[in-house]
Design a protein around this motif. Structure first.
Motif, short mmCIF file in Angstrom:
data_model
loop_
_atom_site.label_atom_id
_atom_site.label_comp_id
_atom_site.label_asym_id
_atom_site.label_seq_id
_atom_site.Cartn_x
_atom_site.Cartn_y
_atom_site.Cartn_z
N GLY B 120 34.80 44.59 34.85
CA GLY B 120 34.99 44.66 36.29
C GLY B 120 36.28 45.42 36.62
O GLY B 120 36.36 46.14 37.61
N TYR B 121 37.26 45.23 35.77
CA TYR B 121 38.53 45.96 35.94
C TYR B 121 38.25 47.47 35.99
O TYR B 121 38.73 48.18 36.86
N ASP B 217 34.79 43.65 46.79
CA ASP B 217 34.77 43.07 45.46
C ASP B 217 34.26 41.63 45.59
O ASP B 217 34.92 40.80 46.21
N HIS B 220 33.98 36.79 42.65
CA HIS B 220 34.01 35.32 42.60
C HIS B 220 32.99 34.65 43.50
O HIS B 220 33.20 33.52 43.93
N THR B 248 31.32 41.58 38.54
CA THR B 248 31.63 41.44 37.11
C THR B 248 30.63 40.50 36.45
O THR B 248 30.04 39.65 37.11
N LYS B 251 32.14 36.31 35.05
CA LYS B 251 32.28 35.05 35.77
C LYS B 251 30.91 34.35 35.84
O LYS B 251 30.48 33.82 34.82
C1 PLP Z 1 38.60 40.03 42.22
C2 PLP Z 1 38.41 40.51 40.82
N1 PLP Z 1 37.99 41.76 40.61
C3 PLP Z 1 37.81 42.22 39.35
C4 PLP Z 1 38.06 41.45 38.25
C5 PLP Z 1 37.91 42.05 36.87
O1 PLP Z 1 36.80 41.58 36.23
P1 PLP Z 1 36.63 41.73 34.65
O2 PLP Z 1 37.07 40.43 34.06
O3 PLP Z 1 35.19 41.98 34.44
O4 PLP Z 1 37.47 42.86 34.20
C6 PLP Z 1 38.47 40.13 38.44
C7 PLP Z 1 38.68 39.20 37.30
O5 PLP Z 1 39.54 39.26 36.52
C8 PLP Z 1 38.68 39.66 39.74
O6 PLP Z 1 39.14 38.43 39.94
#
Ligand code: PLP
Lengths: 79, 405
Positions: B120-121, B217, B220, B248, B251
């Motif tokens: 997700g990052y 985004d 959550h 993502t 979660k």
């Molecule tokens: C709001 C939000 N966006 C993106 C991410 C990134 O997700 P990922 O763990 O898949 O890199 C997170 C979690 O770390 C998040 O809380």
């Protein structure tokens, strides 16, 4: 507003953020002399943006280290 | 250089942080940032640092990590497709399951396009930095996730933050963007530090009034907020006005991976121009097969949703009755943040809970809003009502021992 007027306005806006009563000159630095953290910067910038109806993007903020540079930037931005 | 690298050591910038950590640990404090789970017994239980521990600080909202179908799909893909892809999505790294998981996302969100990233990052990093270019403006909430900020930093657009969830501040900034400039408004459904949600109905309508594109985004909220679990934007009735939804797999889906879904007619070009998508290897096929199975199961999960919300409500009201200060007045998501008076007390409370057999997340500045220290609790649909009561008992004992309640 000319530079002097911008200076006067921003001096009055900075007062509530200048917790230690640091004397403000053009060379006064926000990070070192005034010890602004990122939240303070956001609130302070928002006050200026509202007062002059301008945007100071983070990209532009990155170039502004001291009071004098801020006055120059705002003077230019309202034009 | 007997005294060590005095000048020119690129690590001196970390001295303050190193000292702070050493100070904390010198008092015998267990390190909150180097916990090891030696055994994972279920979505809600593990052996952590040698202790049997209830997990209340994972993002395993729907408990999918141990779902038998999810695991079986992964095992089969391992056997049939091997351990890894050894290549980029745009070259040799797109297997059957990468396409299948993108189809599952299109079904889940009822959208035309879905693009899967390695995390997700990277999805935030890639999409934000690529679609907002030089001369464009990104207007974003000041409490945005690090991956959103980093996406802004990586691109060439002008970056303009506004006060958290403040409609007036958002509108003022949109109004001041120079005429003709491209505008991207970046919001989150649930803000993960305090567990509060955004007023997306009003925010998205303001963004549209000024002709901005909107990226939300929904990391959550997937699976348990909105009629079909598509997130706060669906619950608020504005999903059709959201140009891009980021999510993502780490979660609710219970695996790893990130994605963007969109109805933009030109969306597919992203696969060629988005560097965090192109210049990294595709996820292993087993992860994709597990993810696809999990996403499709999340489409029919009424009971789990109800259990998760029930847990969130019970924990929220229970903690409040004990006298803890919480991040939100009402439970708005599956995250409940307990506000600590300071980092020292927060770390002590974290350790006291761990010794009771409870794992929560310790969050501290600069990741937190308003420089708060938080103990963040995230619930799972699989926490039993009995576990939630046990958790409340642990909080009561630890809170009294540390002197917070
Ligand atoms: C709001 C939000 N966006 C993106 C991410 C990134 O997700 P990922 O763990 O898949 O890199 C997170 C979690 O770390 C998040 O809380």
């Amino acid at each position: 507003m000319d530079r002097a007027e911008v200076d006067t306005t921003i001096r009055s806006l900075i007062d509530p953020f200048n917790k230690k009563g640091v004397e403000i000159t053009d060379a006064t630095s926000f990070a070192n002399d005034l010890e602004f953290d990122s939240l303070t910067v956001m609130d302070f910038v928002a006050e200026i943006e509202d007062a002059f109806d301008i945007i100071i993007s983070m990209n532009q903020q990155a170039e502004i280290e001291n009071f004098g540079q801020l006055i120059d930037a705002v003077t230019k931005l309202q034009g | 250089m007997a005294d060590g690298p005095a000048s020119g050591d690129l690590f001196s910038k970390f001295d303050e942080l190193i000292a702070m950590r050493e100070g904390l640990l010198a008092g015998g404090q267990e390190d909150p940032f180097s916990l090891v789970m030696e055994q994972v017994l279920s979505p809600t239980q593990a052996i952590c640092n040698g202790r049997n521990t209830i997990l209340l600080g994972t993002y395993n909202y729907m408990g999918m990590t141990f779902d038998p179908d999810v695991i079986a799909a992964g095992k089969q893909a391992y056997d049939e497709f091997g351990a890894g892809t050894t290549g980029s999505r745009v070259l040799n790294g797109t297997f059957y399951h990468h396409r299948d998981v993108e189809n599952a996302l299109k079904e889940f969100y009822a959208m035309d396009h879905a693009m899967v990233f390695s995390t997700g990052y990277q999805a935030n990093l890639g999409i934000i930095s690529t679609i907002a270019g030089k001369g464009d403006y990104i207007i974003l909430d000041i409490d945005s996730h690090a991956s959103i900020w980093d996406g802004c930093k990586m691109g060439d657009a002008e970056v303009v933050p506004f006060k958290h969830n403040d409609l007036d501040a958002l509108e003022k900034r949109l109004r001041r963007v120079p005429e003709g400039a491209g505008k991207l408004v970046v919001l989150e459904g649930v803000y993960s530090m305090l567990g509060d949600i955004a007023p997306l109905k009003q925010m998205v309508s303001i963004a549209k009034k000024y002709g901005a594109m909107v990226l939300v985004d929904e990391a959550h909220s997937m699976g348990f907020i909105g009629e079909h679990g598509r997130g706060v934007c669906e619950e608020a009735g504005v999903i059709d006005d959201c140009d891009f939804i980021i999510g993502t797999f780490s979660k609710s889906v219970g695996t790893v991976g990130g994605f963007c879904v969109s109805n933009h007619p030109k969306f597919e070009i992203m696969r060629l121009v988005c560097r965090p998508y192109v210049f990294t290897a595709a996820l292993p096929p087993a992860v994709m097969a597990s993810s696809a199975t999990s996403i499709r199961k999340l489409m029919h999960n009424g009971n789990k949703r109800a259990d998760l919300w029930e847990n969130s409500r019970t924990l929220h009201s229970g903690l409040r009755a004990l006298g803890f200060q919480l991040g939100t007045d009402e439970p708005q998501s599956a995250i409940i943040a307990v506000v600590m008076p300071d980092l020292e007390k927060g770390a002590a409370m974290w350790e006291a809970l761990l010794k009771e057999g409870l794992y929560v997340n310790l969050a501290r500045p600069p990741a937190t809003p308003a420089n708060m220290t938080l103990l963040r609790c995230s619930l799972c649909a699989e926490h039993s009502p009995k576990q939630v009561q046990t958790i409340l008992g642990m909080f009561e004992r630890a809170g009294k021992a540390v002197g917070i309640i």
